[in-house]
Design a protein around this motif. Structure first.
Motif, short mmCIF file in Angstrom:
data_model
loop_
_atom_site.label_atom_id
_atom_site.label_comp_id
_atom_site.label_asym_id
_atom_site.label_seq_id
_atom_site.Cartn_x
_atom_site.Cartn_y
_atom_site.Cartn_z
N ASP A 8 -3.79 1.08 3.33
CA ASP A 8 -3.79 2.54 3.30
C ASP A 8 -5.19 3.13 3.21
OD1 ASP A 8 -1.06 2.75 3.52
OD2 ASP A 8 -0.74 2.62 1.36
N ARG A 9 -6.22 2.31 3.23
CA ARG A 9 -7.58 2.82 3.09
C ARG A 9 -7.96 3.85 4.16
NH1 ARG A 9 -13.22 0.46 1.31
NH2 ARG A 9 -14.27 2.42 1.57
N PRO A 10 -7.68 3.60 5.48
CA PRO A 10 -7.98 4.65 6.47
C PRO A 10 -7.22 5.94 6.17
CG PRO A 10 -7.59 2.57 7.58
CD PRO A 10 -7.22 2.37 6.13
N LEU A 11 -6.00 5.82 5.67
CA LEU A 11 -5.20 6.98 5.30
C LEU A 11 -5.90 7.75 4.19
CD1 LEU A 11 -2.52 8.58 5.45
CD2 LEU A 11 -1.62 6.98 3.77
N ALA A 12 -6.35 7.06 3.16
CA ALA A 12 -7.04 7.71 2.05
C ALA A 12 -8.34 8.37 2.52
CB ALA A 12 -7.33 6.70 0.94
N ARG A 13 -9.04 7.71 3.43
CA ARG A 13 -10.30 8.26 3.95
C ARG A 13 -10.04 9.55 4.71
NH1 ARG A 13 -12.66 4.37 7.90
NH2 ARG A 13 -11.90 3.02 6.26
N ARG A 14 -8.98 9.60 5.51
CA ARG A 14 -8.65 10.81 6.27
C ARG A 14 -8.22 11.94 5.33
NH1 ARG A 14 -10.94 7.54 9.04
NH2 ARG A 14 -10.26 6.89 11.08
N THR A 15 -7.46 11.59 4.31
CA THR A 15 -7.02 12.60 3.34
C THR A 15 -8.23 13.16 2.59
OG1 THR A 15 -4.92 11.45 3.09
CG2 THR A 15 -5.47 13.03 1.38
N ARG A 16 -9.16 12.31 2.22
CA ARG A 16 -10.39 12.79 1.57
C ARG A 16 -11.17 13.70 2.50
NH1 ARG A 16 -10.81 7.45 -0.41
NH2 ARG A 16 -12.34 6.98 1.19
N ARG A 17 -11.23 13.35 3.79
CA ARG A 17 -11.94 14.19 4.76
C ARG A 17 -11.29 15.57 4.84
NH1 ARG A 17 -12.79 11.78 10.54
NH2 ARG A 17 -14.16 10.46 9.32
N LEU A 18 -9.96 15.62 4.90
CA LEU A 18 -9.24 16.88 4.95
C LEU A 18 -9.61 17.74 3.75
CD1 LEU A 18 -5.54 17.48 5.79
CD2 LEU A 18 -6.47 18.42 3.72
N PHE A 19 -9.54 17.17 2.54
CA PHE A 19 -9.83 17.95 1.34
C PHE A 19 -11.31 18.29 1.21
CE2 PHE A 19 -5.72 16.07 -0.10
CZ PHE A 19 -5.04 17.28 -0.14
#
Length: 192
Positions: A8-19
């Motif tokens: 899920d690391r790419p998922l977490a990275r994209r979510t951090r980018r959004l926020f």
């Protein structure tokens, strides 16, 4: 923990980018509105480039282009729904472009929502501070331009077939190799 251990690391990275994008937009919007309220006197625009680009104080009770001015409470509820929707979608993002587009929309929606809650005449009915005037275009603020730019970006990436999960839509044969490349890129991100 490596990406192999945590898929899920790419998922977490994209979510951090959004926020992160949303936080930058929100901070810029709040800062510029504070300065605009302190510096711009209502009815006395500040000319930047003649009368084409001016800073003009407008308290907007309505939506974009001052539509629905008598329904401020409804616009507030719609903005809350947009924020909740973006956050829900954001938790599943695997596309960096979708994260940026949704971050722009989220930051802008939050900026105007803060005005709706905390500016006069009161909660759910507050008037949004607009102050940038360019030619014939209606007066706007950082939040408004962020929402528009985010929406345009989302339309463009949708037209190119990029899905929120990072894959490309395989509507025709020309898109099939792109979907395979995207899947391979996702696999290589997991291994990196």
């Amino acid at each position: 923990m490596t990406d192999v251990e945590n898929p899920d690391r790419p998922l977490a990275r994209r979510t951090r980018r959004l926020f992160a994008v949303a936080a930058v937009v929100l901070a810029l919007d709040l800062l510029t509105k504070i300065v605009a309220v302190a510096v711009i006197e209502p009815g006395r625009p500040i000319e930047i480039i003649g009368d084409t680009v001016t800073l003009r104080m407008v308290r907007n009770a309505g939506a974009a282009f001052s539509m629905a001015t008598g329904m401020t409470w409804l616009l507030t509820l719609v903005a809350v729904a947009v924020v909740v929707g973006v956050i829900r979608i954001g938790r599943t993002l695997r596309s960096g472009w979708w994260a940026v587009g949704l971050g722009l929309v989220l930051g802008g929606a939050l900026g105007n929502l803060i005005d709706r809650f905390f500016r006069s005449p009161g909660p759910l009915q507050g008037h949004v501070v607009d102050f940038v005037s360019i030619g014939w275009w209606p007066v706007f603020n950082v939040a408004d331009s962020s929402i528009v730019c985010g929406a345009v970006l989302l339309v463009i990436i949708t037209l190119f077939g990029i899905e929120p999960d990072g894959t490309r839509r395989a509507d025709d044969k020309s898109d099939a190799p792109a979907a395979t490349e995207s899947a391979a890129a996702t696999e290589s991100e997991k291994k990196a």
